[in-house]
Design a protein around this motif. Sequence first.
Motif, PDB file in Angstrom:
ATOM      1  N   GLN A  88      39.299   8.245  15.693  1.00  0.00           N
ATOM      2  CA  GLN A  88      38.077   8.363  16.195  1.00  0.00           C
ATOM      3  C   GLN A  88      37.122   9.416  15.847  1.00  0.00           C
ATOM      4  O   GLN A  88      37.606  10.716  15.635  1.00  0.00           O
ATOM      5  N   VAL A  89      35.918   9.510  15.847  1.00  0.00           N
ATOM      6  CA  VAL A  89      34.984  10.487  15.390  1.00  0.00           C
ATOM      7  C   VAL A  89      34.911  11.561  16.582  1.00  0.00           C
ATOM      8  O   VAL A  89      34.412  11.156  17.682  1.00  0.00           O
ATOM      9  N   GLU A  90      35.236  12.945  16.387  1.00  0.00           N
ATOM     10  CA  GLU A  90      35.311  13.854  17.512  1.00  0.00           C
ATOM     11  C   GLU A  90      33.765  14.285  17.297  1.00  0.00           C
ATOM     12  O   GLU A  90      33.056  14.419  16.236  1.00  0.00           O
ATOM     13  N   GLU A  91      33.367  14.671  18.369  1.00  0.00           N
ATOM     14  CA  GLU A  91      32.094  15.319  18.584  1.00  0.00           C
ATOM     15  C   GLU A  91      32.018  16.895  18.957  1.00  0.00           C
ATOM     16  O   GLU A  91      32.691  17.177  19.945  1.00  0.00           O
ATOM     17  N   PHE A  92      31.246  17.502  18.244  1.00  0.00           N
ATOM     18  CA  PHE A  92      31.288  19.167  18.561  1.00  0.00           C
ATOM     19  C   PHE A  92      29.971  19.563  18.911  1.00  0.00           C
ATOM     20  O   PHE A  92      29.021  18.848  18.733  1.00  0.00           O
ATOM     21  N   PHE A  93      30.013  20.492  19.798  1.00  0.00           N
ATOM     22  CA  PHE A  93      28.694  20.939  20.438  1.00  0.00           C
ATOM     23  C   PHE A  93      28.407  22.390  20.040  1.00  0.00           C
ATOM     24  O   PHE A  93      29.233  23.203  19.750  1.00  0.00           O
ATOM     25  N   GLU A  94      27.181  22.739  19.718  1.00  0.00           N
ATOM     26  CA  GLU A  94      26.772  24.040  19.387  1.00  0.00           C
ATOM     27  C   GLU A  94      27.187  24.927  20.242  1.00  0.00           C
ATOM     28  O   GLU A  94      26.964  25.143  21.437  1.00  0.00           O
ATOM     29  N   ASN A  95      27.530  26.106  19.697  1.00  0.00           N
ATOM     30  CA  ASN A  95      28.052  27.277  20.316  1.00  0.00           C
ATOM     31  C   ASN A  95      26.729  28.320  19.869  1.00  0.00           C
ATOM     32  O   ASN A  95      26.546  28.604  18.955  1.00  0.00           O
ATOM     33  N   PRO A  96      25.973  28.562  21.157  1.00  0.00           N
ATOM     34  CA  PRO A  96      24.817  29.321  20.929  1.00  0.00           C
ATOM     35  C   PRO A  96      25.004  30.793  20.139  1.00  0.00           C
ATOM     36  O   PRO A  96      24.151  31.284  19.410  1.00  0.00           O
ATOM     37  N   SER A  97      26.233  31.410  20.233  1.00  0.00           N
ATOM     38  CA  SER A  97      26.515  32.678  19.565  1.00  0.00           C
ATOM     39  C   SER A  97      26.659  32.474  18.045  1.00  0.00           C
ATOM     40  O   SER A  97      26.815  33.343  17.351  1.00  0.00           O
ATOM     41  N   LYS A 192      25.718  13.381  12.423  1.00  0.00           N
ATOM     42  CA  LYS A 192      26.845  12.770  11.979  1.00  0.00           C
ATOM     43  C   LYS A 192      27.119  12.928  10.641  1.00  0.00           C
ATOM     44  O   LYS A 192      26.382  12.683   9.711  1.00  0.00           O
ATOM     45  N   ILE A 193      28.185  13.804  10.312  1.00  0.00           N
ATOM     46  CA  ILE A 193      28.275  14.334   8.822  1.00  0.00           C
ATOM     47  C   ILE A 193      29.583  13.534   8.458  1.00  0.00           C
ATOM     48  O   ILE A 193      30.847  13.648   9.219  1.00  0.00           O
ATOM     49  N   HIS A 194      29.692  13.049   7.185  1.00  0.00           N
ATOM     50  CA  HIS A 194      30.665  12.393   6.611  1.00  0.00           C
ATOM     51  C   HIS A 194      31.174  13.206   5.275  1.00  0.00           C
ATOM     52  O   HIS A 194      30.172  13.306   4.512  1.00  0.00           O
ATOM     53  N   ILE A 195      32.178  13.469   5.047  1.00  0.00           N
ATOM     54  CA  ILE A 195      32.644  14.213   3.885  1.00  0.00           C
ATOM     55  C   ILE A 195      33.788  13.295   3.243  1.00  0.00           C
ATOM     56  O   ILE A 195      34.452  12.725   3.740  1.00  0.00           O
ATOM     57  N   ASP A 216      40.961  11.635   0.625  1.00  0.00           N
ATOM     58  CA  ASP A 216      40.735  11.340   1.933  1.00  0.00           C
ATOM     59  C   ASP A 216      39.233  11.611   2.344  1.00  0.00           C
ATOM     60  O   ASP A 216      38.342  12.188   1.426  1.00  0.00           O
ATOM     61  N   SER A 217      39.070  11.229   3.674  1.00  0.00           N
ATOM     62  CA  SER A 217      37.587  11.364   4.052  1.00  0.00           C
ATOM     63  C   SER A 217      37.582  11.731   5.571  1.00  0.00           C
ATOM     64  O   SER A 217      38.498  11.312   6.304  1.00  0.00           O
ATOM     65  N   TYR A 218      36.567  12.449   5.947  1.00  0.00           N
ATOM     66  CA  TYR A 218      36.510  12.817   7.378  1.00  0.00           C
ATOM     67  C   TYR A 218      35.047  12.499   8.043  1.00  0.00           C
ATOM     68  O   TYR A 218      33.870  12.676   7.201  1.00  0.00           O
ATOM     69  N   THR A 219      34.984  12.278   9.143  1.00  0.00           N
ATOM     70  CA  THR A 219      33.510  11.848   9.843  1.00  0.00           C
ATOM     71  C   THR A 219      33.543  12.982  11.187  1.00  0.00           C
ATOM     72  O   THR A 219      34.338  12.499  11.964  1.00  0.00           O
ATOM     73  N   LYS A 220      32.505  13.683  11.156  1.00  0.00           N
ATOM     74  CA  LYS A 220      32.510  14.450  12.577  1.00  0.00           C
ATOM     75  C   LYS A 220      31.060  14.425  13.042  1.00  0.00           C
ATOM     76  O   LYS A 220      30.367  14.281  12.178  1.00  0.00           O
ATOM     77  N   LYS A 221      30.939  14.667  14.378  1.00  0.00           N
ATOM     78  CA  LYS A 221      29.673  14.575  15.074  1.00  0.00           C
ATOM     79  C   LYS A 221      29.241  16.077  15.295  1.00  0.00           C
ATOM     80  O   LYS A 221      30.307  16.861  15.756  1.00  0.00           O
ATOM     81  N   TYR A 222      28.045  16.616  15.342  1.00  0.00           N
ATOM     82  CA  TYR A 222      27.678  17.879  15.788  1.00  0.00           C
ATOM     83  C   TYR A 222      26.378  17.666  16.635  1.00  0.00           C
ATOM     84  O   TYR A 222      25.496  17.136  16.500  1.00  0.00           O
ATOM     85  N   HIS A 223      26.324  18.260  17.880  1.00  0.00           N
ATOM     86  CA  HIS A 223      25.433  17.786  18.826  1.00  0.00           C
ATOM     87  C   HIS A 223      24.760  19.275  19.312  1.00  0.00           C
ATOM     88  O   HIS A 223      25.464  20.326  19.667  1.00  0.00           O
TER      89      HIS A 223
END
Length: 224
Positions: A88-97, A192-195, A216-223
Motif C-alpha cells: 500500500q502506498v503510504e502518504e506523508f504530510f509536510e512538516n513545516p519545521s 507521488k514519488i517512485h524509486i 526493489d522499488s518503492y512508491t511514496k506520497k508527499y502532500h
Amino acid sequence: MKKVGIFVVALSIALVLSSFNVKALAAGKTSPETIKQELNKFDKQKDTFEIVYDKLPQGTPTVKFDSVEDFKKAVSEYEKAIKKRNNQVEEFFENPSETTSNKNTFTLAAAAKTKTGTGRIMWFNSENLKWVFAVYMPHDMWIDFKYTYTGSGKSKKFKKITKIKSDSSNFPSSWHQTLSNHSFYDKNRGVKIHIKGYFLLGVNIAGQSAGFKIPDSYTKKYHF
C-alpha cells in the motif's frame, strides 16, 4: 629383522590409511569452483536477486552461510516475506519545521511567486519484513527531494520537482538508486514519488565470496 619387518609393514599400512583419509576429506569438501557453478545455476533460475563477483565497496557487511543449501533456504524465506509485504502506498504530510523556503511577507504577489523547498519521506523496512529485514535490509530508508512551489498554506502547490535522491542506513545492506520518477495529484497539492534500485550485501557461502544484489522499488506520497 622381524622387528624391522613389522615396522615396515606398520608404516606401509599407516601411509595407506593416511592417503585414504586425505582423499576422503578432499572428496567431502566442495571446491570453490563447484560452489560458484551451483550459485550461477541458482542465479539463472531466479529473478528476485543477482549474484555478482565484482569487488564490493569497502565496508560492505557480509553474511556467512555454511553451504549452498543454507543460502537457498534463506533466499526462499526472503521471497516468501516479499510476497506478503504490504505494498500500500503510504502518504506523508509536510512538516513545516522541515521545509526550507525564502520567507516573503504574505501578499497576493508573494503567493504567486515561485519559491523553493526540500522534503524528506522516511520509513522503516522492518515493519513489513519482520525478521528477514535483519538479515538483508537496512532499518531506515528515506527519499530526499527538492521542489519549487507557489502559494502558501492551503493554496500551496508544487510546480516542479528538481531532484530525487533515496538512501538508507546502509546496514546490513546498502541501497543504490537506479531510477526515479514522479507525478502530481490533488491539483498539485501532492506528489507521488517512485524509486527503483537494489540492495547490495556481501555473502560468503562455504568459503566462496560474492555480492548479493536484491532489486526493489518503492512508491511514496508527499502532500502539503
